[in-house]
Design an enzyme around this catalytic site. Structure first.
Site, short mmCIF file in Angstrom:
data_model
loop_
_atom_site.label_atom_id
_atom_site.label_comp_id
_atom_site.label_asym_id
_atom_site.label_seq_id
_atom_site.Cartn_x
_atom_site.Cartn_y
_atom_site.Cartn_z
N ARG A 1 46.83 38.49 44.77
CA ARG A 1 46.21 38.67 43.44
C ARG A 1 45.79 37.33 42.85
O ARG A 1 44.84 37.27 42.06
CB ARG A 1 47.19 39.40 42.50
CG ARG A 1 46.57 39.85 41.17
CD ARG A 1 47.52 40.74 40.38
NE ARG A 1 46.89 41.37 39.22
CZ ARG A 1 47.06 40.96 37.97
NH1 ARG A 1 47.84 39.95 37.70
NH2 ARG A 1 46.46 41.58 36.98
N ILE B 1 41.06 41.69 34.47
CA ILE B 1 41.68 42.31 35.64
C ILE B 1 42.84 43.13 35.07
O ILE B 1 43.61 42.63 34.25
CB ILE B 1 42.14 41.24 36.66
CG1 ILE B 1 42.86 41.86 37.87
CG2 ILE B 1 43.02 40.18 36.04
CD1 ILE B 1 43.15 40.82 38.99
N SER B 2 42.97 44.40 35.50
CA SER B 2 44.01 45.27 34.93
C SER B 2 45.41 44.82 35.34
O SER B 2 45.58 44.13 36.35
CB SER B 2 43.80 46.71 35.39
OG SER B 2 42.47 47.10 35.20
N ARG B 3 46.41 45.26 34.57
CA ARG B 3 47.82 44.97 34.91
C ARG B 3 48.14 45.57 36.28
O ARG B 3 47.74 46.70 36.56
CB ARG B 3 48.77 45.72 33.97
CG ARG B 3 48.83 45.32 32.58
CD ARG B 3 49.61 46.40 31.80
NE ARG B 3 50.94 46.64 32.37
CZ ARG B 3 51.68 47.71 32.10
NH1 ARG B 3 51.23 48.65 31.28
NH2 ARG B 3 52.87 47.86 32.64
#
Ligand code: SAH
Length: 223
Positions: free
Chosen positions: A45, A71-73
Protein backbone atom coordinates in the site's frame (compact mmCIF):
# COMPACT_ATOMS: atom_id res chain seq x y z
CA UNK A 1 8.90 4.46 -12.65
CA UNK A 2 10.65 1.24 -11.74
CA UNK A 3 9.68 -0.51 -8.51
CA UNK A 4 12.56 -2.63 -7.23
CA UNK A 5 12.04 -5.67 -5.02
CA UNK A 6 13.36 -3.58 -2.11
CA UNK A 7 10.82 -0.78 -2.84
CA UNK A 8 8.02 -3.34 -2.84
CA UNK A 9 9.21 -5.04 0.35
CA UNK A 10 9.62 -1.75 2.21
CA UNK A 11 11.49 -1.01 5.46
CA UNK A 12 10.53 0.37 8.87
CA UNK A 13 6.99 1.79 8.67
CA UNK A 14 6.51 0.12 5.28
CA UNK A 15 7.96 -3.29 6.20
CA UNK A 16 6.33 -6.70 6.14
CA UNK A 17 5.88 -6.51 9.92
CA UNK A 18 3.84 -3.32 9.55
CA UNK A 19 1.69 -4.95 6.86
CA UNK A 20 1.18 -8.00 9.09
CA UNK A 21 0.00 -5.75 11.92
CA UNK A 22 -2.52 -4.09 9.57
CA UNK A 23 -3.83 -7.56 8.66
CA UNK A 24 -4.19 -8.43 12.37
CA UNK A 25 -6.21 -5.24 12.88
CA UNK A 26 -8.43 -6.02 9.88
CA UNK A 27 -9.10 -9.48 11.30
CA UNK A 28 -9.79 -8.04 14.74
CA UNK A 29 -12.30 -5.67 13.11
CA UNK A 30 -14.30 -8.43 11.47
CA UNK A 31 -12.63 -9.17 8.13
CA UNK A 32 -12.56 -12.96 7.94
CA UNK A 33 -12.05 -14.10 4.31
CA UNK A 34 -8.63 -15.83 4.36
CA UNK A 35 -7.73 -14.92 0.76
CA UNK A 36 -8.62 -11.27 1.36
CA UNK A 37 -6.49 -11.13 4.51
CA UNK A 38 -3.63 -12.82 2.69
CA UNK A 39 -3.68 -10.30 -0.15
CA UNK A 40 -3.66 -7.34 2.26
CA UNK A 41 -0.47 -8.76 3.69
CA UNK A 42 1.14 -8.74 0.25
CA UNK A 43 0.06 -5.64 -1.69
CA UNK A 44 2.50 -2.75 -0.95
CA UNK A 45 0.00 0.00 0.00
CA UNK A 46 2.93 2.37 0.64
CA UNK A 47 3.59 2.54 -3.12
CA UNK A 48 0.02 3.76 -3.76
CA UNK A 49 0.41 6.89 -1.62
CA UNK A 50 2.69 9.95 -1.82
CA UNK A 51 6.30 9.50 -0.68
CA UNK A 52 5.59 11.98 2.14
CA UNK A 53 2.77 9.79 3.48
CA UNK A 54 4.42 6.40 3.18
CA UNK A 55 5.05 6.09 6.91
CA UNK A 56 1.27 6.26 7.44
CA UNK A 57 0.36 3.84 4.65
CA UNK A 58 -0.57 0.94 6.95
CA UNK A 59 -2.72 2.91 9.39
CA UNK A 60 -6.45 2.32 9.01
CA UNK A 61 -7.06 5.78 7.55
CA UNK A 62 -7.91 7.29 4.20
CA UNK A 63 -5.11 9.49 2.82
CA UNK A 64 -4.99 12.25 0.17
CA UNK A 65 -3.84 11.15 -3.31
CA UNK A 66 -4.02 14.56 -5.07
CA UNK A 67 -6.79 16.24 -7.09
CA UNK A 68 -8.92 16.39 -3.92
CA UNK A 69 -9.32 12.59 -3.89
CA UNK A 70 -8.42 9.96 -1.29
CA UNK A 71 -7.30 6.36 -1.05
CA UNK A 72 -9.94 4.57 1.06
CA UNK A 73 -9.22 3.10 4.52
CA UNK A 74 -7.90 -0.46 4.32
CA UNK A 75 -10.89 -1.75 6.30
CA UNK A 76 -13.37 -0.34 3.76
CA UNK A 77 -11.40 -1.76 0.83
CA UNK A 78 -11.27 -5.13 2.59
CA UNK A 79 -14.98 -5.14 3.42
CA UNK A 80 -16.02 -4.21 -0.14
CA UNK A 81 -13.73 -6.92 -1.51
CA UNK A 82 -15.10 -9.49 0.91
CA UNK A 83 -18.69 -8.64 -0.10
CA UNK A 84 -17.82 -9.15 -3.78
CA UNK A 85 -16.41 -12.61 -3.01
CA UNK A 86 -19.22 -13.68 -0.65
CA UNK A 87 -20.62 -16.36 -2.97
CA UNK A 88 -17.31 -17.79 -4.14
CA UNK A 89 -14.87 -17.07 -6.96
CA UNK A 90 -15.45 -14.10 -9.24
CA UNK A 91 -14.07 -13.72 -12.75
CA UNK A 92 -14.61 -10.19 -14.16
CA UNK A 93 -14.84 -7.08 -11.99
CA UNK A 94 -15.50 -3.46 -12.92
CA UNK A 95 -14.20 -0.78 -10.58
CA UNK A 96 -15.50 2.77 -10.92
CA UNK A 97 -12.93 5.21 -9.46
CA UNK A 98 -9.37 3.89 -9.94
CA UNK A 99 -7.91 6.68 -7.76
CA UNK A 100 -4.59 5.44 -6.38
CA UNK A 101 -5.11 1.98 -7.89
CA UNK A 102 -4.93 0.21 -4.52
CA UNK A 103 -8.40 -1.37 -4.62
CA UNK A 104 -7.76 -2.58 -8.19
CA UNK A 105 -4.41 -4.08 -7.14
CA UNK A 106 -6.09 -5.94 -4.26
CA UNK A 107 -8.79 -7.24 -6.61
CA UNK A 108 -6.30 -8.26 -9.29
CA UNK A 109 -4.88 -10.91 -6.97
CA UNK A 110 -8.33 -12.35 -6.22
CA UNK A 111 -10.23 -12.35 -9.54
CA UNK A 112 -9.39 -13.11 -13.19
CA UNK A 113 -9.67 -9.60 -14.68
CA UNK A 114 -10.17 -6.10 -13.30
CA UNK A 115 -11.52 -3.27 -15.45
CA UNK A 116 -11.03 0.05 -13.68
CA UNK A 117 -12.20 3.46 -14.88
CA UNK A 118 -11.21 6.90 -13.57
CA UNK A 119 -12.56 10.33 -14.59
CA UNK A 120 -9.43 12.35 -13.65
CA UNK A 121 -6.68 11.94 -16.25
CA UNK A 122 -3.75 12.51 -13.88
CA UNK A 123 -4.93 9.77 -11.49
CA UNK A 124 -5.74 7.40 -14.35
CA UNK A 125 -2.25 7.82 -15.83
CA UNK A 126 -0.41 7.54 -12.54
CA UNK A 127 -2.27 4.33 -11.62
CA UNK A 128 -1.65 2.88 -15.06
CA UNK A 129 2.10 3.45 -14.71
CA UNK A 130 2.07 1.86 -11.27
CA UNK A 131 0.20 -1.26 -12.48
CA UNK A 132 2.84 -1.61 -15.18
CA UNK A 133 5.75 -1.15 -12.75
CA UNK A 134 4.25 -3.70 -10.36
CA UNK A 135 3.33 -6.07 -13.19
CA UNK A 136 -0.42 -6.27 -12.51
CA UNK A 137 -1.19 -7.59 -15.98
CA UNK A 138 -4.86 -8.42 -15.44
CA UNK A 139 -5.81 -4.81 -14.56
CA UNK A 140 -7.23 -2.87 -17.51
CA UNK A 141 -7.75 0.86 -17.12
CA UNK A 142 -9.64 3.58 -18.94
CA UNK A 143 -9.97 7.35 -18.58
CA UNK A 144 -13.73 7.79 -18.63
CA UNK A 145 -16.87 8.67 -16.69
CA UNK A 146 -17.69 5.43 -14.92
CA UNK A 147 -21.37 6.32 -14.75
CA UNK A 148 -21.56 4.66 -18.16
CA UNK A 149 -19.73 1.54 -17.00
CA UNK A 150 -17.57 -0.22 -19.60
CA UNK A 151 -20.17 -1.80 -21.86
CA UNK A 152 -17.82 -3.56 -24.29
CA UNK A 153 -16.20 -5.53 -21.43
CA UNK A 154 -19.39 -6.47 -19.58
CA UNK A 155 -21.31 -8.21 -18.20
CA UNK A 156 -19.38 -8.21 -14.91
CA UNK A 157 -19.64 -10.68 -12.02
CA UNK A 158 -18.74 -7.89 -9.66
CA UNK A 159 -18.92 -4.08 -9.77
CA UNK A 160 -17.34 -1.92 -7.10
CA UNK A 161 -17.96 1.82 -7.03
CA UNK A 162 -15.47 3.76 -4.90
CA UNK A 163 -17.10 7.22 -5.03
CA UNK A 164 -20.61 8.00 -3.77
CA UNK A 165 -23.42 8.82 -6.24
CA UNK A 166 -26.91 9.97 -5.22
CA UNK A 167 -28.21 6.74 -6.68
CA UNK A 168 -26.63 3.79 -8.49
CA UNK A 169 -26.24 4.69 -12.22
CA UNK A 170 -28.57 2.53 -14.36
CA UNK A 171 -25.87 1.47 -16.90
CA UNK A 172 -23.97 -0.24 -14.07
CA UNK A 173 -27.01 -2.34 -13.18
CA UNK A 174 -27.40 -3.24 -16.88
CA UNK A 175 -23.79 -4.45 -17.01
CA UNK A 176 -24.14 -6.71 -13.97
CA UNK A 177 -24.27 -10.44 -14.84
CA UNK A 178 -27.03 -12.61 -13.40
CA UNK A 179 -25.77 -13.75 -10.00
CA UNK A 180 -23.35 -10.79 -10.01
CA UNK A 181 -23.03 -8.31 -7.20
CA UNK A 182 -22.54 -4.54 -7.08
CA UNK A 183 -21.16 -2.70 -4.04
CA UNK A 184 -21.61 1.08 -3.96
CA UNK A 185 -21.72 3.82 -1.32
CA UNK A 186 -24.97 5.70 -1.97
CA UNK A 187 -25.89 9.19 -0.78
CA UNK A 188 -24.54 12.70 -0.77
CA UNK A 189 -24.24 13.42 2.96
CA UNK A 190 -20.71 13.05 4.36
CA UNK A 191 -20.50 10.11 6.75
CA UNK A 192 -24.12 9.22 6.04
CA UNK A 193 -23.64 7.32 2.83
CA UNK A 194 -24.92 3.82 2.97
CA UNK A 195 -22.83 0.96 1.59
CA UNK A 196 -25.40 -0.63 -0.72
CA UNK A 197 -25.10 -4.18 -2.03
CA UNK A 198 -27.19 -5.11 -5.08
CA UNK A 199 -27.38 -8.66 -6.42
CA UNK A 200 -28.83 -9.46 -9.83
CA UNK A 201 -31.18 -12.42 -9.88
CA UNK A 202 -33.00 -14.06 -12.82
CA UNK A 203 -36.07 -11.98 -12.05
CA UNK A 204 -34.53 -8.64 -11.07
CA UNK A 205 -32.38 -7.18 -8.28
CA UNK A 206 -32.17 -7.58 -4.52
CA UNK A 207 -30.72 -4.86 -2.34
CA UNK A 208 -29.32 -4.62 1.16
CA UNK A 209 -27.55 -1.93 3.14
CA UNK A 210 -24.35 -2.74 4.97
CA UNK A 211 -23.08 0.20 6.99
CA UNK A 212 -22.56 3.96 6.95
CA UNK A 213 -19.40 5.00 5.13
CA UNK A 214 -17.64 8.15 3.90
CA UNK A 215 -16.50 8.39 0.29
CA UNK A 216 -15.61 11.26 -2.03
CA UNK A 217 -18.52 12.27 -4.30
CA UNK A 218 -19.21 10.52 -7.59
CA UNK A 219 -18.95 13.20 -10.32
CA UNK A 220 -20.06 13.18 -13.96
CA UNK A 221 -17.81 13.85 -16.95
CA UNK A 222 -14.03 13.67 -17.33
CA UNK A 223 -11.34 16.08 -16.17
N1 SAH B 1 -10.51 2.97 -5.40
C1 SAH B 1 -9.69 4.13 -5.14
C2 SAH B 1 -10.48 5.16 -4.38
C3 SAH B 1 -10.23 6.50 -4.95
S1 SAH B 1 -11.36 7.75 -4.45
C4 SAH B 1 -8.42 3.73 -4.42
O1 SAH B 1 -8.26 2.55 -4.05
O2 SAH B 1 -7.55 4.59 -4.26
C5 SAH B 1 -12.59 7.63 -5.70
C6 SAH B 1 -12.18 7.95 -7.12
O3 SAH B 1 -13.38 7.94 -7.89
C7 SAH B 1 -11.55 9.32 -7.33
O4 SAH B 1 -10.30 9.16 -7.93
C8 SAH B 1 -12.53 10.03 -8.27
O5 SAH B 1 -11.90 10.87 -9.22
C9 SAH B 1 -13.22 8.86 -8.95
N2 SAH B 1 -14.54 9.14 -9.54
C10 SAH B 1 -15.55 9.91 -9.05
N3 SAH B 1 -16.60 9.91 -9.90
C11 SAH B 1 -16.24 9.12 -10.96
C12 SAH B 1 -16.88 8.76 -12.19
N4 SAH B 1 -18.10 9.18 -12.51
N5 SAH B 1 -16.21 7.95 -13.04
C13 SAH B 1 -14.95 7.50 -12.76
N6 SAH B 1 -14.30 7.83 -11.62
C14 SAH B 1 -14.93 8.63 -10.73
Amino acid sequence: MIATAADIRGIGFTSQRTRDRMVERLEHNGISHPDVLDVFGRVPRHLFVDDMLQTRAYEDVSLPIGEGQTISRPWVVARMTEILLEDGPVSRVLEVGTGSGYQAAILSELVDSVFSVERIRMLHERARRLFKALDYRNVHTRHSDGGWGWGSQGPFDGIVVTAAPERVPAPLLDQLAIGGRLVCPVGTRRGKQSLTVITRTRSGFTERNESDVTFVPFLSGKS
